[in-house]
Write an enzyme that holds these catalytic residues in place. Sequence first.
Site, PDB file in Angstrom:
ATOM      1  N   ARG A   9      -2.559  -0.804  -0.473  1.00 30.09           N
ATOM      2  CA  ARG A   9      -1.132  -0.790  -1.571  1.00 30.09           C
ATOM      3  C   ARG A   9      -1.036  -0.103  -1.837  1.00 30.09           C
ATOM      4  O   ARG A   9      -1.243   1.187  -2.490  1.00 30.09           O
ATOM      5  CB  ARG A   9      -0.510  -2.413  -1.978  1.00 30.09           C
ATOM      6  CG  ARG A   9       1.078  -2.140  -2.637  1.00 30.09           C
ATOM      7  CD  ARG A   9       0.717  -3.126  -3.654  1.00 30.09           C
ATOM      8  NE  ARG A   9       2.622  -3.103  -3.369  1.00 30.09           N
ATOM      9  CZ  ARG A   9       2.889  -4.170  -4.705  1.00 30.09           C
ATOM     10  NH1 ARG A   9       2.091  -4.328  -5.635  1.00 30.09           N
ATOM     11  NH2 ARG A   9       4.656  -4.140  -4.784  1.00 30.09           N
ATOM     12  N   HIS A  10       0.423   0.409  -1.807  1.00 35.72           N
ATOM     13  CA  HIS A  10       0.697   2.419  -1.964  1.00 35.72           C
ATOM     14  C   HIS A  10       0.610   1.908  -4.060  1.00 35.72           C
ATOM     15  O   HIS A  10       1.064   0.855  -4.314  1.00 35.72           O
ATOM     16  CB  HIS A  10       1.811   1.909  -1.942  1.00 35.72           C
ATOM     17  CG  HIS A  10       3.266   1.098  -2.101  1.00 35.72           C
ATOM     18  ND1 HIS A  10       4.235   0.822  -3.766  1.00 35.72           N
ATOM     19  CD2 HIS A  10       3.951   0.146  -1.594  1.00 35.72           C
ATOM     20  CE1 HIS A  10       4.666   0.033  -3.824  1.00 35.72           C
ATOM     21  NE2 HIS A  10       4.930  -0.925  -2.405  1.00 35.72           N
ATOM     22  N   ARG A  59       6.607   6.099  -0.311  1.00 37.45           N
ATOM     23  CA  ARG A  59       5.362   5.606  -1.671  1.00 37.45           C
ATOM     24  C   ARG A  59       4.414   5.036  -0.539  1.00 37.45           C
ATOM     25  O   ARG A  59       3.345   5.474  -2.244  1.00 37.45           O
ATOM     26  CB  ARG A  59       5.819   4.276  -2.209  1.00 37.45           C
ATOM     27  CG  ARG A  59       6.579   3.237  -1.346  1.00 37.45           C
ATOM     28  CD  ARG A  59       7.597   1.769  -2.312  1.00 37.45           C
ATOM     29  NE  ARG A  59       7.786   0.582  -1.214  1.00 37.45           N
ATOM     30  CZ  ARG A  59       8.708   0.469  -0.453  1.00 37.45           C
ATOM     31  NH1 ARG A  59       9.683   1.595  -0.797  1.00 37.45           N
ATOM     32  NH2 ARG A  59       8.964  -0.435   0.390  1.00 37.45           N
ATOM     33  N   GLU A  83       7.030  -2.480   4.614  1.00 37.55           N
ATOM     34  CA  GLU A  83       7.461  -3.001   4.099  1.00 37.55           C
ATOM     35  C   GLU A  83       8.597  -4.895   4.795  1.00 37.55           C
ATOM     36  O   GLU A  83       8.769  -3.889   6.179  1.00 37.55           O
ATOM     37  CB  GLU A  83       7.804  -3.175   2.875  1.00 37.55           C
ATOM     38  CG  GLU A  83       8.664  -4.536   1.784  1.00 37.55           C
ATOM     39  CD  GLU A  83       6.776  -4.786   1.923  1.00 37.55           C
ATOM     40  OE1 GLU A  83       6.237  -5.658   2.878  1.00 37.55           O
ATOM     41  OE2 GLU A  83       6.255  -5.348   0.579  1.00 37.55           O
ATOM     42  N   HIS A 151       2.294  -1.784   2.699  1.00 38.67           N
ATOM     43  CA  HIS A 151       2.956  -2.575   1.287  1.00 38.67           C
ATOM     44  C   HIS A 151       2.629  -4.164   1.427  1.00 38.67           C
ATOM     45  O   HIS A 151       1.921  -5.162   1.847  1.00 38.67           O
ATOM     46  CB  HIS A 151       4.221  -2.686   1.513  1.00 38.67           C
ATOM     47  CG  HIS A 151       5.122  -1.225   1.867  1.00 38.67           C
ATOM     48  ND1 HIS A 151       5.787  -0.613   1.511  1.00 38.67           N
ATOM     49  CD2 HIS A 151       4.905  -0.437   2.823  1.00 38.67           C
ATOM     50  CE1 HIS A 151       5.737   0.868   1.429  1.00 38.67           C
ATOM     51  NE2 HIS A 151       5.873   1.069   2.931  1.00 38.67           N
TER      52      HIS A 151
END
Length: 214
Positions: A9-10, A59, A83, A151
Amino acid sequence: MSRQVVVWRHGRTAWNVAGRVQGQTDVPLDEVGREQAESAARRLAVLRPHRIVCSDLQRARDTAEALGRVSGVPVEPDQRFREMNFGAREGFTWEESFERFPEGMRAWVRGDETKIPDAETHAQAGERFASGVKELLWELPPKETLVIVAHGAVIRTGVCAFLGIPQQNWRTFGALSNCSWSVLTEYGPSRHRFWRLTEWNAGTLPEPVMTDDA
């Protein structure tokens, strides 16, 4: 050594801090998020990733680029790992969403995700993510590691869809923290290979599991 997929995940964004739904809105990392990405990238580089694929949202791209710099592996953006699209809810907090879309949000809580304008369902997002993973695995050589940077919501739904977990059980999986990851590992003899979830919401490197439960 088996093939692995690390789903990362970012890092943190200002909207994460504010509790605002980001979805496919292109929100950048904040200063803490950039530091998280650099720190986690140094750990993940030890796995010597064969390939790094990421959501094309900023991101996720910037998080992936941190790993690309230390590992020397080029980063490949892919829209399938964006996402989940939360439609009209994007930019609002949970409380603000209930104020603006009371009927849609009540339906959402009951499991009907079709009442928020322009929103994608968890099933749709999960299938898009899972199909992307399956396609990339056709090109992943034996014993190599693929890193996918994405995401929170789409990782949770996508991993569950990829593993064939029934949708009614998806909510039993907790959210991933910023810059944490989950790991999928391939097991079994050559003609009967299958994938197993071996790490979830981790911040440390995968280690060999010593157990009788092969």
